[in-house]
Design a protein around this motif. Structure first.
Motif, PDB file in Angstrom:
ATOM      1  N   ALA A 272      98.647   2.564  43.034  1.00  0.00           N
ATOM      2  CA  ALA A 272      99.804   1.910  42.329  1.00  0.00           C
ATOM      3  C   ALA A 272     100.735   2.994  42.149  1.00  0.00           C
ATOM      4  O   ALA A 272     100.417   4.204  42.127  1.00  0.00           O
ATOM      5  CB  ALA A 272      99.431   1.321  41.037  1.00  0.00           C
ATOM      6  N   PHE A 273     101.916   2.884  42.249  1.00  0.00           N
ATOM      7  CA  PHE A 273     102.925   3.876  41.945  1.00  0.00           C
ATOM      8  C   PHE A 273     103.922   3.391  41.146  1.00  0.00           C
ATOM      9  O   PHE A 273     104.369   2.384  41.028  1.00  0.00           O
ATOM     10  CB  PHE A 273     103.729   4.188  43.380  1.00  0.00           C
ATOM     11  N   GLU A 274     104.839   4.307  40.286  1.00  0.00           N
ATOM     12  CA  GLU A 274     105.959   4.253  39.680  1.00  0.00           C
ATOM     13  C   GLU A 274     107.107   4.947  39.844  1.00  0.00           C
ATOM     14  O   GLU A 274     107.060   6.008  40.647  1.00  0.00           O
ATOM     15  CB  GLU A 274     105.352   4.721  37.949  1.00  0.00           C
ATOM     16  N   ILE A 275     108.364   4.278  39.896  1.00  0.00           N
ATOM     17  CA  ILE A 275     109.491   4.819  40.455  1.00  0.00           C
ATOM     18  C   ILE A 275     110.058   5.742  39.721  1.00  0.00           C
ATOM     19  O   ILE A 275     110.302   5.101  38.426  1.00  0.00           O
ATOM     20  CB  ILE A 275     110.688   3.561  40.822  1.00  0.00           C
ATOM     21  N   CYS A 276     110.019   6.991  39.967  1.00  0.00           N
ATOM     22  CA  CYS A 276     110.821   7.920  38.971  1.00  0.00           C
ATOM     23  C   CYS A 276     112.164   7.683  38.807  1.00  0.00           C
ATOM     24  O   CYS A 276     112.950   7.279  39.724  1.00  0.00           O
ATOM     25  CB  CYS A 276     110.647   9.231  39.529  1.00  0.00           C
ATOM     26  N   GLU A 277     112.797   8.183  37.724  1.00  0.00           N
ATOM     27  CA  GLU A 277     114.366   7.861  37.569  1.00  0.00           C
ATOM     28  C   GLU A 277     115.329   8.722  37.966  1.00  0.00           C
ATOM     29  O   GLU A 277     116.493   8.510  38.187  1.00  0.00           O
ATOM     30  CB  GLU A 277     114.611   7.786  36.068  1.00  0.00           C
ATOM     31  N   TYR A 278     114.769   9.806  38.777  1.00  0.00           N
ATOM     32  CA  TYR A 278     115.726  10.757  39.367  1.00  0.00           C
ATOM     33  C   TYR A 278     116.116  10.682  40.760  1.00  0.00           C
ATOM     34  O   TYR A 278     117.053  11.293  41.058  1.00  0.00           O
ATOM     35  CB  TYR A 278     115.183  11.981  39.011  1.00  0.00           C
ATOM     36  N   GLY A 279     115.182   9.932  41.580  1.00  0.00           N
ATOM     37  CA  GLY A 279     115.859   9.882  42.869  1.00  0.00           C
ATOM     38  C   GLY A 279     116.309   8.592  43.151  1.00  0.00           C
ATOM     39  O   GLY A 279     117.037   8.006  42.326  1.00  0.00           O
ATOM     40  N   ALA A 280     116.375   8.438  44.463  1.00  0.00           N
ATOM     41  CA  ALA A 280     117.027   7.118  44.837  1.00  0.00           C
ATOM     42  C   ALA A 280     116.141   5.789  44.136  1.00  0.00           C
ATOM     43  O   ALA A 280     115.021   6.200  43.999  1.00  0.00           O
ATOM     44  CB  ALA A 280     116.936   6.842  46.489  1.00  0.00           C
ATOM     45  N   GLN A 281     116.799   4.790  43.788  1.00  0.00           N
ATOM     46  CA  GLN A 281     116.312   4.000  42.985  1.00  0.00           C
ATOM     47  C   GLN A 281     116.182   2.570  44.004  1.00  0.00           C
ATOM     48  O   GLN A 281     117.158   1.700  43.956  1.00  0.00           O
ATOM     49  CB  GLN A 281     117.254   3.568  41.754  1.00  0.00           C
ATOM     50  N   PRO A 282     114.938   2.240  44.456  1.00  0.00           N
ATOM     51  CA  PRO A 282     114.852   1.310  45.516  1.00  0.00           C
ATOM     52  C   PRO A 282     114.701  -0.072  44.728  1.00  0.00           C
ATOM     53  O   PRO A 282     114.163  -0.270  43.674  1.00  0.00           O
ATOM     54  CB  PRO A 282     113.494   1.557  46.294  1.00  0.00           C
ATOM     55  N   ASN A 283     115.492  -1.232  45.220  1.00  0.00           N
ATOM     56  CA  ASN A 283     115.300  -2.346  44.598  1.00  0.00           C
ATOM     57  C   ASN A 283     114.098  -3.144  45.615  1.00  0.00           C
ATOM     58  O   ASN A 283     113.317  -2.427  46.168  1.00  0.00           O
ATOM     59  CB  ASN A 283     116.563  -3.271  44.790  1.00  0.00           C
TER      60      ASN A 283
ATOM     61  N   TYR B 133     105.748   8.252  41.316  1.00  0.00           N
ATOM     62  CA  TYR B 133     104.424   8.895  40.695  1.00  0.00           C
ATOM     63  C   TYR B 133     103.126   8.420  40.818  1.00  0.00           C
ATOM     64  O   TYR B 133     102.973   7.004  41.157  1.00  0.00           O
ATOM     65  CB  TYR B 133     104.648   8.889  38.989  1.00  0.00           C
ATOM     66  N   PHE B 134     102.151   9.204  41.285  1.00  0.00           N
ATOM     67  CA  PHE B 134     100.893   8.509  41.318  1.00  0.00           C
ATOM     68  C   PHE B 134     100.457   7.862  39.999  1.00  0.00           C
ATOM     69  O   PHE B 134     100.925   8.266  39.040  1.00  0.00           O
ATOM     70  CB  PHE B 134      99.650   9.573  41.563  1.00  0.00           C
ATOM     71  N   GLN B 135      99.411   6.889  40.301  1.00  0.00           N
ATOM     72  CA  GLN B 135      99.019   6.428  38.856  1.00  0.00           C
ATOM     73  C   GLN B 135      97.965   7.443  38.002  1.00  0.00           C
ATOM     74  O   GLN B 135      97.314   8.136  38.830  1.00  0.00           O
ATOM     75  CB  GLN B 135      97.950   5.084  39.361  1.00  0.00           C
ATOM     76  N   ASP B 136      98.072   7.112  37.046  1.00  0.00           N
ATOM     77  CA  ASP B 136      97.098   8.100  35.895  1.00  0.00           C
ATOM     78  C   ASP B 136      96.813   6.996  34.845  1.00  0.00           C
ATOM     79  O   ASP B 136      97.417   6.184  34.536  1.00  0.00           O
ATOM     80  CB  ASP B 136      97.618   9.431  35.597  1.00  0.00           C
TER      81      ASP B 136
ATOM     82  N   ASP C 169     105.030   0.007  39.242  1.00  0.00           N
ATOM     83  CA  ASP C 169     106.339  -0.865  39.824  1.00  0.00           C
ATOM     84  C   ASP C 169     105.799  -1.274  41.106  1.00  0.00           C
ATOM     85  O   ASP C 169     106.461  -2.351  41.785  1.00  0.00           O
ATOM     86  CB  ASP C 169     107.458   0.087  39.871  1.00  0.00           C
ATOM     87  N   ILE C 170     104.824  -0.514  41.833  1.00  0.00           N
ATOM     88  CA  ILE C 170     104.573  -0.881  43.193  1.00  0.00           C
ATOM     89  C   ILE C 170     103.125  -0.916  43.241  1.00  0.00           C
ATOM     90  O   ILE C 170     102.529   0.210  42.810  1.00  0.00           O
ATOM     91  CB  ILE C 170     105.108   0.039  44.265  1.00  0.00           C
ATOM     92  N   SER C 171     102.261  -1.734  43.920  1.00  0.00           N
ATOM     93  CA  SER C 171     101.144  -1.715  44.211  1.00  0.00           C
ATOM     94  C   SER C 171     100.578  -2.094  45.442  1.00  0.00           C
ATOM     95  O   SER C 171     100.962  -3.243  45.946  1.00  0.00           O
ATOM     96  CB  SER C 171      99.994  -2.405  42.774  1.00  0.00           C
ATOM     97  N   ILE C 172      99.521  -1.369  46.186  1.00  0.00           N
ATOM     98  CA  ILE C 172      99.151  -1.403  47.451  1.00  0.00           C
ATOM     99  C   ILE C 172      97.751  -1.766  47.358  1.00  0.00           C
ATOM    100  O   ILE C 172      96.980  -1.353  46.754  1.00  0.00           O
ATOM    101  CB  ILE C 172      99.484  -0.186  48.092  1.00  0.00           C
ATOM    102  N   ASP C 173      97.608  -2.971  48.158  1.00  0.00           N
ATOM    103  CA  ASP C 173      96.124  -3.423  48.462  1.00  0.00           C
ATOM    104  C   ASP C 173      95.527  -2.394  49.280  1.00  0.00           C
ATOM    105  O   ASP C 173      95.973  -2.427  50.517  1.00  0.00           O
ATOM    106  CB  ASP C 173      96.087  -4.973  48.828  1.00  0.00           C
ATOM    107  N   ILE C 174      94.362  -1.979  49.088  1.00  0.00           N
ATOM    108  CA  ILE C 174      93.952  -0.668  49.754  1.00  0.00           C
ATOM    109  C   ILE C 174      92.292  -1.181  50.311  1.00  0.00           C
ATOM    110  O   ILE C 174      91.497  -0.400  50.906  1.00  0.00           O
ATOM    111  CB  ILE C 174      93.792   0.576  49.463  1.00  0.00           C
TER     112      ILE C 174
END
Ligand SMILES: [Zn+2]
Length: 263
Positions: free
Chosen positions: A239-250, A144-147, A158-163
């Protein structure tokens, strides 16, 4: 990346897209609607054409391909028809990562884009659905996109990227969306009087307007992925959140999907 309008992916993840594209990865933006409603003077086909041209120019500046689906702006419904369009797009691209809005948002088109992509998150692997386009062998990771919406639950970075290093390029790509950045958004937001007339001043103003404050939660995520010292230097992040429905990357798989985190 899948947004509702021809500028949504750009705002939410344009910096990440630039970084991935620079590393040689193929990135596609998809707008689920054609943007034919959000303007104070233009509308219909004329507006959709202008939005498409702007999206193509923005895509060039981001280094991504930009697809616009021909659904009306402001009228999107989570229908089977649009779900199938999205399943097809994800399959044709053979996506490793799919990023879309969360289904909680002020704009119904954003909300339903979130629902539609969630509805595709399992179906992309089901061969009997949209059978003319071969099903994916492995489910992508859906993010998911950040909101900033708090209910029913706040966004979790869950993931944040330095831009920081590509922020200027992101703003320059956003600048391609003239009908949105300099016409529609200032009009609907009641800030047209702030708008500089000069093109160079306008882009500088856009950089201030489009800078997103790094929240404490995103700062904590930056510390996790980049270490405390480097995280302190970050001025712009996505930043991004991992959705529970697809692949679940560690964590290791996240670093493989976003190689800028592995350095
Ligand atoms: Zn939008």
């Amino acid at each position: 990346m899948i947004g509702a309008h021809p500028d949504d992916c750009d705002h939410k993840a344009g910096g990440t897209a630039i970084l991935l594209a620079k590393m040689g990865y193929a990135v596609k933006f998809v707008s689920v609607t054609n943007g034919d409603a959000g303007h104070q003077t233009m509308k219909g086909t004329e507006l959709a054409k202008r939005r498409f041209a702007e999206a193509q120019e923005a895509g060039k500046r981001f280094g991504v391909t930009y697809d616009v689906l021909d659904n009306h702006d402001g009228q999107l419904m989570p229908s089977l028809e649009v779900r199938f369009q999205i399943i097809k797009k994800i399959r044709e691209w053979n996506a490793d990562i799919v990023i879309a809005p969360r289904p909680n948002d002020y704009h119904p088109d954003h909300r339903y884009t979130g629902v539609l992509v969630q509805d595709a998150a399992y179906m992309v692997a089901v061969p009997d659905v949209v059978s003319e386009t071969p099903a994916l062998k492995k489910n992508p990771a859906f993010l998911y996109f950040q909101d900033g919406f708090q209910r029913p639950n706040p966004f979790r970075p869950d993931i944040s990227i330095d831009i920081t290093n590509v922020f200027a390029q992101k703003v320059h790509a956003l600048d391609a969306h003239e009908s949105q950045m300099y016409e529609w958004l200032p009009w609907i937001g009641h800030y047209t009087e702030q708008l500089p007339q000069n093109k160079i001043e306008r882009e500088k103003w856009l950089a201030q307007k489009r800078a997103v404050t790094i929240t404490p939660a995103v700062r904590t995520a930056l510390e996790k992925w980049y270490g405390k010292d480097k995280a302190l230097q970050v001025q712009h992040a996505e930043a991004f959140e991992i959705c529970e429905y697809g692949a679940q990357p560690n964590d290791e798989e996240v670093k493989r999907l976003f190689p800028m985190l592995g350095k």
